[in-house]
Enzyme design. Structure first.
Site, mmCIF file in Angstrom:
data_model
loop_
_atom_site.group_PDB
_atom_site.id
_atom_site.type_symbol
_atom_site.label_atom_id
_atom_site.label_comp_id
_atom_site.label_asym_id
_atom_site.label_seq_id
_atom_site.Cartn_x
_atom_site.Cartn_y
_atom_site.Cartn_z
ATOM 1 N N GLU A 106 0.855 -1.186 0.000
ATOM 2 C CA GLU A 106 0.000 0.000 0.000
ATOM 3 C C GLU A 106 0.889 1.233 0.000
ATOM 4 O O GLU A 106 1.955 1.213 0.620
ATOM 5 C CB GLU A 106 -0.891 0.068 1.257
ATOM 6 C CG GLU A 106 -2.075 -0.855 1.227
ATOM 7 C CD GLU A 106 -1.821 -2.109 2.035
ATOM 8 O OE1 GLU A 106 -0.791 -2.160 2.741
ATOM 9 O OE2 GLU A 106 -2.638 -3.045 1.953
ATOM 10 N N TYR A 118 7.782 2.274 -7.777
ATOM 11 C CA TYR A 118 7.179 0.936 -7.889
ATOM 12 C C TYR A 118 6.782 0.627 -9.341
ATOM 13 O O TYR A 118 6.972 -0.494 -9.816
ATOM 14 C CB TYR A 118 5.932 0.820 -6.995
ATOM 15 C CG TYR A 118 6.204 1.053 -5.528
ATOM 16 C CD1 TYR A 118 7.314 0.497 -4.909
ATOM 17 C CD2 TYR A 118 5.350 1.827 -4.748
ATOM 18 C CE1 TYR A 118 7.567 0.718 -3.559
ATOM 19 C CE2 TYR A 118 5.599 2.051 -3.402
ATOM 20 C CZ TYR A 118 6.706 1.503 -2.821
ATOM 21 O OH TYR A 118 6.962 1.720 -1.496
HETATM 22 C C1 LIG Z 1 10.375 6.675 -1.956
HETATM 23 C C2 LIG Z 1 11.839 6.488 -1.553
HETATM 24 C C3 LIG Z 1 11.984 5.162 -0.789
HETATM 25 C C4 LIG Z 1 12.722 6.456 -2.816
HETATM 26 O O1 LIG Z 1 14.058 6.181 -2.427
HETATM 27 P P1 LIG Z 1 15.304 6.527 -3.382
HETATM 28 O O2 LIG Z 1 16.483 5.752 -2.919
HETATM 29 O O3 LIG Z 1 15.444 7.999 -3.470
HETATM 30 O O4 LIG Z 1 14.792 5.976 -4.795
HETATM 31 P P2 LIG Z 1 15.699 5.672 -6.080
HETATM 32 O O5 LIG Z 1 16.892 6.586 -6.100
HETATM 33 O O6 LIG Z 1 15.944 4.221 -6.176
HETATM 34 O O7 LIG Z 1 14.691 6.155 -7.216
HETATM 35 C C5 LIG Z 1 14.359 5.335 -8.321
HETATM 36 C C6 LIG Z 1 13.336 6.035 -9.183
HETATM 37 O O8 LIG Z 1 12.110 6.263 -8.448
HETATM 38 C C7 LIG Z 1 11.546 7.505 -8.860
HETATM 39 N N1 LIG Z 1 11.622 8.484 -7.767
HETATM 40 C C8 LIG Z 1 12.261 8.359 -6.576
HETATM 41 N N2 LIG Z 1 12.095 9.484 -5.839
HETATM 42 C C9 LIG Z 1 11.351 10.319 -6.598
HETATM 43 C C10 LIG Z 1 10.844 11.628 -6.407
HETATM 44 N N3 LIG Z 1 11.073 12.319 -5.260
HETATM 45 N N4 LIG Z 1 10.099 12.185 -7.376
HETATM 46 C C11 LIG Z 1 9.838 11.520 -8.518
HETATM 47 N N5 LIG Z 1 10.304 10.267 -8.780
HETATM 48 C C12 LIG Z 1 11.043 9.681 -7.829
HETATM 49 C C13 LIG Z 1 12.416 7.998 -10.025
HETATM 50 O O9 LIG Z 1 11.916 7.408 -11.217
HETATM 51 C C14 LIG Z 1 13.754 7.411 -9.634
HETATM 52 O O10 LIG Z 1 14.641 7.275 -10.724
HETATM 53 P P3 LIG Z 1 15.616 8.534 -11.115
HETATM 54 O O11 LIG Z 1 16.255 9.033 -9.845
HETATM 55 O O12 LIG Z 1 16.583 7.912 -12.067
HETATM 56 O O13 LIG Z 1 14.695 9.546 -11.716
HETATM 57 C C15 LIG Z 1 12.331 7.683 -0.654
HETATM 58 O O14 LIG Z 1 11.983 8.899 -1.308
HETATM 59 C C16 LIG Z 1 11.762 7.677 0.737
HETATM 60 O O15 LIG Z 1 12.320 7.060 1.647
HETATM 61 N N6 LIG Z 1 10.640 8.379 0.957
HETATM 62 C C17 LIG Z 1 10.022 8.462 2.276
HETATM 63 C C18 LIG Z 1 9.443 7.141 2.700
HETATM 64 C C19 LIG Z 1 8.407 6.639 1.713
HETATM 65 O O16 LIG Z 1 7.624 7.388 1.161
HETATM 66 N N7 LIG Z 1 8.408 5.311 1.509
HETATM 67 C C20 LIG Z 1 7.443 4.647 0.653
HETATM 68 C C21 LIG Z 1 6.314 4.183 1.498
HETATM 69 S S1 LIG Z 1 5.102 3.285 0.549
#
Ligand SMILES: CC(C)(COP(=O)(O)OP(=O)(O)OC[C@H]1O[C@@H](n2cnc3c(N)ncnc32)[C@H](O)[C@@H]1OP(=O)(O)O)[C@@H](O)C(=O)NCCC(=O)NCCS
Length: 158
Positions: A106, A118
């Site tokens: 979710e 995702y």
């Molecule tokens: C969501 C989260 C886990 C992503 O972690 P991350 O290590 O930055 O993700 P990645 O670097 O592997 O990103 C892979 C791709 O996801 C997408 N993405 C990640 N963060 C993004 C953002 N802020 N905005 C848009 N796309 C995003 C992009 O397509 C990205 O590829 P790119 O950097 O080449 O454009 C992180 O932002 C986080 O911890 N957020 C807070 C907790 C959360 O929301 N968890 C999910 C709960 S369901």
């Protein structure tokens, strides 16, 4: 490029996990919640670690032949460096070794960053759970990934 390793969670990670939660979520899991997860035979957690510092994690529950992703988070200082992608990739590979056929999760409807991440893996939105989240109250989008030969990360660019 960030130098880090991914490994299974151990008991010594619980404190850092709860600290990471506080900076990533409005309703963070407590140390107690992670301690319970550590004792839960159905729970599988992977940690991303750099020089002894926990910079990200992913967890899922094994439920018969499905995996339910409980959470994924990456420290704000280390985002957009592919760490969440590597964590999901690790979870997908491990889920396949357990012969799981499906991963579900979710995600907050407003959390477009996570939904984007995702979708890049092939997760698709199936529907919503009304008012699933609190603080703020919000619907969850339910997403699933069918596990098979192909579960490669593809940048959908949307
Ligand atoms: C969501 C989260 C886990 C992503 O972690 P991350 O290590 O930055 O993700 P990645 O670097 O592997 O990103 C892979 C791709 O996801 C997408 N993405 C990640 N963060 C993004 C953002 N802020 N905005 C848009 N796309 C995003 C992009 O397509 C990205 O590829 P790119 O950097 O080449 O454009 C992180 O932002 C986080 O911890 N957020 C807070 C907790 C959360 O929301 N968890 C999910 C709960 S369901």
């Amino acid at each position: 490029m960030v130098d880090y390793t991914i490994r299974r969670m151990n008991k010594g990670d619980i404190k850092q996990l709860s600290e990471l939660e506080k900076v990533c979520f409005s309703v963070p899991w407590s140390e107690q919640s992670f301690a319970e997860e550590f004792e839960n035979d159905l729970a599988v957690y992977f940690i991303a670690e750099q020089c002894g510092n926990l910079i990200g994690y992913i967890g899922f529950w094994r439920i018969i032949d499905e995996g339910h992703i409980t959470n994924i988070a990456v420290s704000p200082d280390f985002r957009r460096k592919g760490i969440a992608t590597a964590l999901i990739g690790t979870a997908v590979k491990y889920a396949k070794t357990l012969n799981l056929v499906l991963l579900t999760l979710e995600v907050r409807k407003s959390n477009l960053a996570a939904q984007h991440l995702y979708r890049n893996f092939g997760f698709v939105a199936l529907g919503e759970r009304k008012d699933y989240y609190t603080n703020p109250r919000e619907n969850a989008v339910i997403m699933t990934l069918t596990l098979g030969e192909q579960n490669e990360y593809i940048d959908t660019g949307d």
